[in-house]
Design an enzyme around this catalytic site. Structure first.
Site, PDB file in Angstrom:
ATOM      1  N   ILE A 148      32.779  26.942  48.365  1.00  0.00           N
ATOM      2  CA  ILE A 148      31.575  27.641  48.932  1.00  0.00           C
ATOM      3  C   ILE A 148      30.292  26.890  48.983  1.00  0.00           C
ATOM      4  CG2 ILE A 148      29.657  29.712  49.018  1.00  0.00           C
ATOM      5  CD1 ILE A 148      31.709  31.094  46.865  1.00  0.00           C
ATOM      6  N   ASP A 151      26.186  15.848  36.418  1.00  0.00           N
ATOM      7  CA  ASP A 151      26.235  16.508  35.693  1.00  0.00           C
ATOM      8  C   ASP A 151      25.581  16.993  35.477  1.00  0.00           C
ATOM      9  OD1 ASP A 151      27.853  18.456  33.873  1.00  0.00           O
ATOM     10  OD2 ASP A 151      29.461  16.536  32.155  1.00  0.00           O
ATOM     11  N   THR A 203      27.987  36.340  40.987  1.00  0.00           N
ATOM     12  CA  THR A 203      28.957  36.904  41.189  1.00  0.00           C
ATOM     13  C   THR A 203      29.443  38.721  41.250  1.00  0.00           C
ATOM     14  OG1 THR A 203      31.820  37.468  41.238  1.00  0.00           O
ATOM     15  CG2 THR A 203      30.116  36.835  39.340  1.00  0.00           C
ATOM     16  N   GLU A 218      31.250  39.667  39.713  1.00  0.00           N
ATOM     17  CA  GLU A 218      32.448  40.066  38.533  1.00  0.00           C
ATOM     18  C   GLU A 218      31.796  40.432  37.434  1.00  0.00           C
ATOM     19  OE1 GLU A 218      35.631  37.781  37.414  1.00  0.00           O
ATOM     20  OE2 GLU A 218      36.150  37.497  39.534  1.00  0.00           O
ATOM     21  N   TYR A 266      34.742  33.676  32.094  1.00  0.00           N
ATOM     22  CA  TYR A 266      33.894  33.673  33.607  1.00  0.00           C
ATOM     23  C   TYR A 266      32.725  34.263  34.108  1.00  0.00           C
ATOM     24  CZ  TYR A 266      32.935  33.710  38.310  1.00  0.00           C
ATOM     25  OH  TYR A 266      32.157  33.452  39.781  1.00  0.00           O
ATOM     26  N   LYS A 269      29.049  34.093  33.230  1.00  0.00           N
ATOM     27  CA  LYS A 269      27.959  34.446  34.752  1.00  0.00           C
ATOM     28  C   LYS A 269      26.363  35.018  34.970  1.00  0.00           C
ATOM     29  CE  LYS A 269      28.755  32.960  38.446  1.00  0.00           C
ATOM     30  NZ  LYS A 269      28.099  31.477  39.139  1.00  0.00           N
ATOM     31  N   ASN A 274      35.294  38.726  46.278  1.00  0.00           N
ATOM     32  CA  ASN A 274      35.598  37.517  46.218  1.00  0.00           C
ATOM     33  C   ASN A 274      35.484  37.115  47.950  1.00  0.00           C
ATOM     34  OD1 ASN A 274      36.286  39.252  44.600  1.00  0.00           O
ATOM     35  ND2 ASN A 274      38.658  37.495  44.671  1.00  0.00           N
ATOM     36  N   GLY A 292      43.142  40.863  30.171  1.00  0.00           N
ATOM     37  CA  GLY A 292      42.274  41.740  30.358  1.00  0.00           C
ATOM     38  C   GLY A 292      42.010  41.445  32.159  1.00  0.00           C
TER      39      GLY A 292
HETATM   40  P1  NAD Z   1      33.973  26.213  43.470  1.00  0.00           P
HETATM   41  O1  NAD Z   1      34.808  26.058  42.242  1.00  0.00           O
HETATM   42  O2  NAD Z   1      34.804  25.981  44.830  1.00  0.00           O
HETATM   43  O3  NAD Z   1      33.502  24.737  43.506  1.00  0.00           O
HETATM   44  C1  NAD Z   1      32.241  24.404  42.167  1.00  0.00           C
HETATM   45  C2  NAD Z   1      31.412  22.919  42.427  1.00  0.00           C
HETATM   46  O4  NAD Z   1      30.268  22.747  41.319  1.00  0.00           O
HETATM   47  C3  NAD Z   1      32.383  21.817  42.483  1.00  0.00           C
HETATM   48  O5  NAD Z   1      32.074  21.187  43.175  1.00  0.00           O
HETATM   49  C4  NAD Z   1      32.098  21.602  41.176  1.00  0.00           C
HETATM   50  O6  NAD Z   1      32.932  19.274  41.322  1.00  0.00           O
HETATM   51  C5  NAD Z   1      30.844  21.518  40.631  1.00  0.00           C
HETATM   52  N1  NAD Z   1      30.613  21.147  39.050  1.00  0.00           N
HETATM   53  C6  NAD Z   1      31.097  22.353  38.088  1.00  0.00           C
HETATM   54  N2  NAD Z   1      30.396  21.485  37.142  1.00  0.00           N
HETATM   55  C7  NAD Z   1      29.734  20.843  37.330  1.00  0.00           C
HETATM   56  C8  NAD Z   1      28.789  20.097  36.357  1.00  0.00           C
HETATM   57  N3  NAD Z   1      28.713  20.208  35.242  1.00  0.00           N
HETATM   58  N4  NAD Z   1      28.008  19.647  37.236  1.00  0.00           N
HETATM   59  C9  NAD Z   1      28.073  19.467  38.381  1.00  0.00           C
HETATM   60  N5  NAD Z   1      28.250  20.295  39.604  1.00  0.00           N
HETATM   61  C10 NAD Z   1      29.312  20.857  38.809  1.00  0.00           C
HETATM   62  O7  NAD Z   1      33.665  27.237  43.197  1.00  0.00           O
HETATM   63  P2  NAD Z   1      32.745  28.205  44.465  1.00  0.00           P
HETATM   64  O8  NAD Z   1      34.429  29.428  44.813  1.00  0.00           O
HETATM   65  O9  NAD Z   1      32.981  27.693  46.098  1.00  0.00           O
HETATM   66  O10 NAD Z   1      32.126  29.118  43.751  1.00  0.00           O
HETATM   67  C11 NAD Z   1      30.807  28.401  44.101  1.00  0.00           C
HETATM   68  C12 NAD Z   1      30.047  29.629  43.305  1.00  0.00           C
HETATM   69  O11 NAD Z   1      29.561  31.193  44.297  1.00  0.00           O
HETATM   70  C13 NAD Z   1      30.304  29.534  42.044  1.00  0.00           C
HETATM   71  O12 NAD Z   1      28.955  29.579  41.084  1.00  0.00           O
HETATM   72  C14 NAD Z   1      30.752  31.144  41.672  1.00  0.00           C
HETATM   73  O13 NAD Z   1      30.599  31.886  40.306  1.00  0.00           O
HETATM   74  C15 NAD Z   1      30.415  31.493  42.634  1.00  0.00           C
HETATM   75  N6  NAD Z   1      31.192  33.176  43.189  1.00  0.00           N
HETATM   76  C16 NAD Z   1      32.308  32.622  44.070  1.00  0.00           C
HETATM   77  C17 NAD Z   1      32.764  33.761  44.428  1.00  0.00           C
HETATM   78  C18 NAD Z   1      34.284  33.130  44.848  1.00  0.00           C
HETATM   79  O14 NAD Z   1      34.958  34.045  45.376  1.00  0.00           O
HETATM   80  N7  NAD Z   1      35.003  31.641  45.047  1.00  0.00           N
HETATM   81  C19 NAD Z   1      32.841  34.600  44.884  1.00  0.00           C
HETATM   82  C20 NAD Z   1      31.460  34.857  43.980  1.00  0.00           C
HETATM   83  C21 NAD Z   1      30.432  34.115  43.783  1.00  0.00           C
HETATM   84  O1  DAU Z   2      34.995  37.989  42.287  1.00  0.00           O
HETATM   85  C1  DAU Z   2      34.641  37.317  43.115  1.00  0.00           C
HETATM   86  C2  DAU Z   2      35.663  36.515  42.443  1.00  0.00           C
HETATM   87  O2  DAU Z   2      36.146  36.312  42.775  1.00  0.00           O
HETATM   88  C3  DAU Z   2      34.578  34.916  41.611  1.00  0.00           C
HETATM   89  O3  DAU Z   2      33.659  35.414  41.015  1.00  0.00           O
HETATM   90  C4  DAU Z   2      35.831  34.153  41.431  1.00  0.00           C
HETATM   91  O4  DAU Z   2      35.211  32.785  41.941  1.00  0.00           O
HETATM   92  C5  DAU Z   2      36.547  33.826  41.944  1.00  0.00           C
HETATM   93  O5  DAU Z   2      37.646  32.843  41.714  1.00  0.00           O
HETATM   94  C6  DAU Z   2      37.311  35.624  42.218  1.00  0.00           C
HETATM   95  O6  DAU Z   2      37.803  35.985  41.560  1.00  0.00           O
HETATM   96  P1  DAU Z   2      39.297  36.390  41.185  1.00  0.00           P
HETATM   97  O7  DAU Z   2      39.478  36.241  39.622  1.00  0.00           O
HETATM   98  O8  DAU Z   2      39.503  37.750  41.311  1.00  0.00           O
HETATM   99  O9  DAU Z   2      39.956  35.623  42.281  1.00  0.00           O
HETATM  100  P2  DAU Z   2      41.581  35.247  42.234  1.00  0.00           P
HETATM  101  O10 DAU Z   2      41.538  34.388  43.910  1.00  0.00           O
HETATM  102  O11 DAU Z   2      42.109  34.114  41.311  1.00  0.00           O
HETATM  103  O12 DAU Z   2      42.292  36.171  42.095  1.00  0.00           O
HETATM  104  C7  DAU Z   2      42.195  37.543  42.929  1.00  0.00           C
HETATM  105  C8  DAU Z   2      42.817  38.187  42.243  1.00  0.00           C
HETATM  106  O13 DAU Z   2      44.962  37.682  42.722  1.00  0.00           O
HETATM  107  C9  DAU Z   2      43.036  38.696  41.601  1.00  0.00           C
HETATM  108  O14 DAU Z   2      43.320  40.211  40.951  1.00  0.00           O
HETATM  109  C10 DAU Z   2      43.925  37.939  39.897  1.00  0.00           C
HETATM  110  C11 DAU Z   2      45.745  37.751  41.634  1.00  0.00           C
HETATM  111  N1  DAU Z   2      46.378  36.754  41.182  1.00  0.00           N
HETATM  112  C12 DAU Z   2      45.733  35.542  41.466  1.00  0.00           C
HETATM  113  C13 DAU Z   2      46.620  34.713  41.447  1.00  0.00           C
HETATM  114  C14 DAU Z   2      45.466  33.147  41.155  1.00  0.00           C
HETATM  115  C15 DAU Z   2      47.178  37.211  41.606  1.00  0.00           C
HETATM  116  O15 DAU Z   2      48.211  37.903  41.125  1.00  0.00           O
HETATM  117  N2  DAU Z   2      48.569  35.790  41.148  1.00  0.00           N
HETATM  118  C16 DAU Z   2      47.821  34.658  41.249  1.00  0.00           C
HETATM  119  O16 DAU Z   2      48.480  33.836  41.451  1.00  0.00           O
END
Ligand code: NAD
Ligand code: DAU
Length: 351
Positions: free
Chosen positions: A14, A61, A132, A134, A157, A161, A186, A290
């Protein structure tokens, strides 16, 4: 430059879309991408903007207080958009401490740095914490998370958060730091690390590997295209009310199994495979510990107050996403070669 904004986690999924949005849209802002480049950070995500005059990269970091303090000595920071985090639920189940360090300690280090740097002048400053849905836990059918829903985090996680959200609000209440928080559902789209459901499944289908579905695939998620999240972040950063929270979601709920069937259809078409061939790869595996059943966001406040709405349907977003992965096979091959192989084996071996 008019403003200096630190965007943490800008090399991640993101974060890279947010960095791109801000660098291109605001040539008068200096955008400093602060990222430690963990397994999830990837500089390839930013190749198109890395030479722009209003962009800088700092490998820091955020769990190290001194490194964070040095950043605030180097730059006159006006705003922080904080995305850096450990973000994958399954990894948090295997190793919770990394989540406490980055998501909680890292966030507090940033808040402390803002508190000190801004102690004499809070006007025009803003700390924006990206969180998030979550944190609200799992919700029954027919109900939706609103901004006042009580927190009920249920994985390491989401607990990390939720904890960081509480610290952000506490620093607003105690020290007057101007903050804003958003809690999003998500995300999916280009550049997502293939540990998450959609890119992992795209990659496995492409390679004719099993698609692992946890449990019966009946869990429900609300999916939002990442560019729409980045647009919401831009709006909230500039127009959100200090101290407020905004929920962001796609109003787009899918059971995992229905989503994967749709993805299989798109993949069959894009790869020119016989209809139904990708779906044969679907494999039900041991459930996540969980496993939250349903997330569902009410983003009415953001729509009413700031005029945001998603710009693409799920079908459009999924088509764009699949096309991006198939057109950027080198990106995914680079990621899935090294340590990913071991991660995948460890994660899926006992399922
Ligand atoms: P991501 O895992 O793709 O990226 C995380 C980034 O943070 C990476 O570039 C990593 O190098 C950096 N990072 C990790 N630890 C670090 C540290 N100690 N110091 C500096 N940099 C560090 O994550 P994402 O999916 O892009 O999520 C970004 C944010 O959005 C997160 O805070 C996550 O909780 C939130 N979020 C994600 C989703 C989703 O669906 N992916 C949804 C809602 C909220
Ligand atoms: O809701 C926001 C969150 O969405 C973010 O805060 C998190 O950073 C992001 O990782 C995401 O969490 P989820 O656990 O929902 O995402 P994930 O893609 O891991 O899983 C989506 C759904 O699919 C969940 O119900 C678990 C399931 N799943 C996931 C994986 C990786 C499977 O069934 N098989 C898989 O291999």
């Amino acid at each position: 430059m008019q403003k200096t904004i630190l965007i943490t986690g800008g090399a991640g999924f993101i974060g890279s879309h947010v960095v791109r949005e801000f660098v291109n849209k605001y040539p008068n802002y200096l955008i400093v991408n602060v990222d430690w480049l963990t397994y999830a950070g990837n500089m390839e995500n930013l190749q198109d903007i890395e030479n722009k005059p209003n962009y800088r990269f700092e490998k820091v970091d955020i769990t190290y207080q001194k490194e964070v303090e040095a950043l605030f000595e180097k730059y006159q920071v006006d705003g922080v958009i904080h995305l850096a985090a450990e973000s994958h639920v399954d990894r948090s189940i295997a190793n919770p401490m990394a989540f406490i360090m980055t998501n909680v300690v890292g966030t507090v280090n940033l808040l402390n740095a803002c508190r000190h740097a801004w102690k004499d002048a809070l006007e025009g400053k803003r700390f924006y914490h990206i969180s998030t849905d979550e944190v609200y836990g799992s919700v029954d059918h027919g109900e939706f998370f609103v901004e006042t829903t009580a927190y009920d985090p249920r994985s390491p996680y989401s607990a990390s958060k939720a904890s960081s959200d509480h610290f952000v609000r506490a620093y607003h209440n105690t020290y007057g730091i101007p903050v804003v928080i958003s809690n999003c559902s998500n995300n999916y789209g280009p550049n997502q690390f293939p540990e998450k459901l959609i890119p992992l499944s795209i990659n496995n289908i492409r390679n004719n590997k099993a698609i692992p579905i946890y449990g019966k695939g009946e869990n429900i998620r609300d999916w939002l295209f990442v560019i729409d999240h980045a647009r919401a972040i831009d709006l909230i950063y500039h127009k959100g009310t200090s101290g407020d929270t905004y929920n962001i979601g796609g109003n787009n709920e899918w059971t995992n199994i229905d989503l994967i069937h749709l993805l299989c259809e798109v993949m069959d078409e894009k790869l020119g495979r016989k209809k139904g061939s990708s779906a044969k790869l679907i494999t039900f595996v041991k459930d996540r510990a969980g496993h939250d059943h349903r997330y569902a966001i009410d983003s009415g406040k953001l729509q009413r107050e700031l005029g945001w709405s998603p710009s693409v349907t799920f079908e459009q977003g999924l088509e764009k996403t699949v096309s991006w992965y198939l057109n950027n096979q080198e990106w995914i091959d680079n990621i899935t070669s090294g340590s990913y192989v071991k991660y995948y084996e460890d994660q899926y071996k006992d399922r």
